[in-house]
Write a protein that holds these residues in place. Structure first.
Motif, PDB file in Angstrom:
ATOM      1  N   ASN A  49     -47.222  97.539  58.564  1.00  0.00           N
ATOM      2  CA  ASN A  49     -48.257  98.467  58.130  1.00  0.00           C
ATOM      3  C   ASN A  49     -48.438  98.307  56.621  1.00  0.00           C
ATOM      4  O   ASN A  49     -47.542  98.649  55.847  1.00  0.00           O
ATOM      5  CB  ASN A  49     -47.887  99.906  58.492  1.00  0.00           C
ATOM      6  N   VAL A  50     -49.579  97.772  56.232  1.00  0.00           N
ATOM      7  CA  VAL A  50     -49.893  97.557  54.823  1.00  0.00           C
ATOM      8  C   VAL A  50     -50.665  98.781  54.344  1.00  0.00           C
ATOM      9  O   VAL A  50     -51.763  99.045  54.820  1.00  0.00           O
ATOM     10  CB  VAL A  50     -50.740  96.279  54.629  1.00  0.00           C
ATOM     11  N   THR A  51     -50.069  99.563  53.436  1.00  0.00           N
ATOM     12  CA  THR A  51     -50.728 100.795  52.983  1.00  0.00           C
ATOM     13  C   THR A  51     -51.402 100.643  51.632  1.00  0.00           C
ATOM     14  O   THR A  51     -52.211 101.482  51.264  1.00  0.00           O
ATOM     15  CB  THR A  51     -49.731 101.970  52.931  1.00  0.00           C
ATOM     16  N   ALA A  52     -51.081  99.604  50.907  1.00  0.00           N
ATOM     17  CA  ALA A  52     -51.748  99.319  49.636  1.00  0.00           C
ATOM     18  C   ALA A  52     -51.634  97.821  49.404  1.00  0.00           C
ATOM     19  O   ALA A  52     -50.596  97.243  49.650  1.00  0.00           O
ATOM     20  CB  ALA A  52     -51.091 100.086  48.497  1.00  0.00           C
ATOM     21  N   LEU A  53     -52.739  97.210  48.952  1.00  0.00           N
ATOM     22  CA  LEU A  53     -52.696  95.777  48.702  1.00  0.00           C
ATOM     23  C   LEU A  53     -53.721  95.405  47.644  1.00  0.00           C
ATOM     24  O   LEU A  53     -54.892  95.745  47.754  1.00  0.00           O
ATOM     25  CB  LEU A  53     -52.968  94.981  49.983  1.00  0.00           C
ATOM     26  N   GLY A 108     -50.209  88.648  46.452  1.00  0.00           N
ATOM     27  CA  GLY A 108     -50.968  88.062  45.352  1.00  0.00           C
ATOM     28  C   GLY A 108     -50.770  88.823  44.065  1.00  0.00           C
ATOM     29  O   GLY A 108     -50.531  88.246  43.006  1.00  0.00           O
ATOM     30  N   THR A 109     -50.845  90.130  44.121  1.00  0.00           N
ATOM     31  CA  THR A 109     -50.650  90.960  42.940  1.00  0.00           C
ATOM     32  C   THR A 109     -49.623  92.054  43.209  1.00  0.00           C
ATOM     33  O   THR A 109     -48.576  92.091  42.617  1.00  0.00           O
ATOM     34  CB  THR A 109     -51.989  91.600  42.490  1.00  0.00           C
ATOM     35  N   SER A 110     -49.945  92.940  44.160  1.00  0.00           N
ATOM     36  CA  SER A 110     -49.007  94.006  44.513  1.00  0.00           C
ATOM     37  C   SER A 110     -49.361  94.539  45.890  1.00  0.00           C
ATOM     38  O   SER A 110     -50.464  94.327  46.394  1.00  0.00           O
ATOM     39  CB  SER A 110     -49.054  95.135  43.480  1.00  0.00           C
ATOM     40  N   GLY A 111     -48.409  95.249  46.488  1.00  0.00           N
ATOM     41  CA  GLY A 111     -48.644  95.835  47.801  1.00  0.00           C
ATOM     42  C   GLY A 111     -47.509  96.753  48.197  1.00  0.00           C
ATOM     43  O   GLY A 111     -46.456  96.773  47.552  1.00  0.00           O
ATOM     44  N   THR A 112     -47.738  97.521  49.254  1.00  0.00           N
ATOM     45  CA  THR A 112     -46.720  98.395  49.819  1.00  0.00           C
ATOM     46  C   THR A 112     -46.750  98.209  51.329  1.00  0.00           C
ATOM     47  O   THR A 112     -47.820  98.260  51.947  1.00  0.00           O
ATOM     48  CB  THR A 112     -46.984  99.875  49.471  1.00  0.00           C
ATOM     49  N   VAL A 113     -45.568  97.990  51.934  1.00  0.00           N
ATOM     50  CA  VAL A 113     -45.485  97.742  53.372  1.00  0.00           C
ATOM     51  C   VAL A 113     -44.357  98.546  54.013  1.00  0.00           C
ATOM     52  O   VAL A 113     -43.343  98.830  53.391  1.00  0.00           O
ATOM     53  CB  VAL A 113     -45.270  96.246  53.685  1.00  0.00           C
ATOM     54  N   THR A 114     -44.590  98.886  55.276  1.00  0.00           N
ATOM     55  CA  THR A 114     -43.560  99.416  56.157  1.00  0.00           C
ATOM     56  C   THR A 114     -43.626  98.549  57.396  1.00  0.00           C
ATOM     57  O   THR A 114     -44.713  98.314  57.934  1.00  0.00           O
ATOM     58  CB  THR A 114     -43.828 100.893  56.506  1.00  0.00           C
ATOM     59  N   SER A 115     -42.490  98.023  57.841  1.00  0.00           N
ATOM     60  CA  SER A 115     -42.510  97.100  58.972  1.00  0.00           C
ATOM     61  C   SER A 115     -41.325  97.349  59.897  1.00  0.00           C
ATOM     62  O   SER A 115     -40.251  97.748  59.452  1.00  0.00           O
ATOM     63  CB  SER A 115     -42.511  95.656  58.467  1.00  0.00           C
ATOM     64  N   TRP A 116     -41.552  97.087  61.191  1.00  0.00           N
ATOM     65  CA  TRP A 116     -40.520  97.365  62.183  1.00  0.00           C
ATOM     66  C   TRP A 116     -40.768  96.546  63.443  1.00  0.00           C
ATOM     67  O   TRP A 116     -41.824  95.936  63.606  1.00  0.00           O
ATOM     68  CB  TRP A 116     -40.487  98.852  62.507  1.00  0.00           C
ATOM     69  N   LEU A 117     -39.775  96.571  64.358  1.00  0.00           N
ATOM     70  CA  LEU A 117     -39.892  95.968  65.669  1.00  0.00           C
ATOM     71  C   LEU A 117     -40.027  97.053  66.723  1.00  0.00           C
ATOM     72  O   LEU A 117     -39.493  98.151  66.566  1.00  0.00           O
ATOM     73  CB  LEU A 117     -38.650  95.127  66.014  1.00  0.00           C
ATOM     74  N   THR A 118     -40.707  96.725  67.807  1.00  0.00           N
ATOM     75  CA  THR A 118     -40.863  97.652  68.913  1.00  0.00           C
ATOM     76  C   THR A 118     -40.988  96.850  70.197  1.00  0.00           C
ATOM     77  O   THR A 118     -41.380  95.685  70.185  1.00  0.00           O
ATOM     78  CB  THR A 118     -42.110  98.558  68.711  1.00  0.00           C
ATOM     79  N   ALA A 119     -40.621  97.467  71.331  1.00  0.00           N
ATOM     80  CA  ALA A 119     -40.820  96.809  72.621  1.00  0.00           C
ATOM     81  C   ALA A 119     -42.301  96.886  72.940  1.00  0.00           C
ATOM     82  O   ALA A 119     -42.914  97.940  72.794  1.00  0.00           O
ATOM     83  CB  ALA A 119     -39.994  97.491  73.697  1.00  0.00           C
TER      84      ALA A 119
END
Length: 125
Positions: A49-53, A108-119
């Motif tokens: 989930n990219v919340t800022a890029l 490229g410059t900046s970003g904020t991410v939340t990432s995970w695995l799911t079935a």
């Protein structure tokens, strides 16, 4: 495709991780697929989930048969996110995936991410 917002923190690669311009910034966690409790025949999906890029983002999924995954291990796949695009990006791990998985981000410059695995849901509910 619906958006998924709930996840098990044990299956999280990154939670609100801030990215800079450093290439191949490692996710804050690596996941041991052997400890996930998901069966071998379970389709496992990754969500980023990219919340800022600002600029573009490359997400690389690496795997290893031993703990401490690095970019010199097996590259499983690469996801490219266009400049300024936010929202969820998805990938599916192959059945013959190594046991330990980690993400590496290049913003490229900046970003904020939340990432995970799911079935991954594979049938009608």
């Amino acid at each position: 495709m619906s958006f998924q917002t709930n996840f098990d923190r044990e299956l999280a690669f990154s939670i609100a991780q801030t990215l800079g311009t450093t290439a191949d910034t490692a996710s804050t966690s690596e996941i041991n697929l052997g400890a996930t409790g998901m069966g071998q025949a379970t389709a496992v999906k990754g969500v980023v989930n990219v919340t800022a890029l600002s600029g573009t983002l490359a997400i690389k999924v690496y795997g290893s048969t031993s703990a401490t995954v690095t970019t010199s291990n097996t590259l499983i796949q690469t996801i490219s996110v266009g400049s300024g695009v936010t929202g969820q990006q998805h990938f599916t791990l192959p059945q013959n995936c190594p046991q330990y998985i980690k993400l590496f981000y290049s913003a490229g410059t900046s970003g904020t991410v939340t990432s995970w695995l799911t079935a991954e849901a594979t049938g009608a509910l």
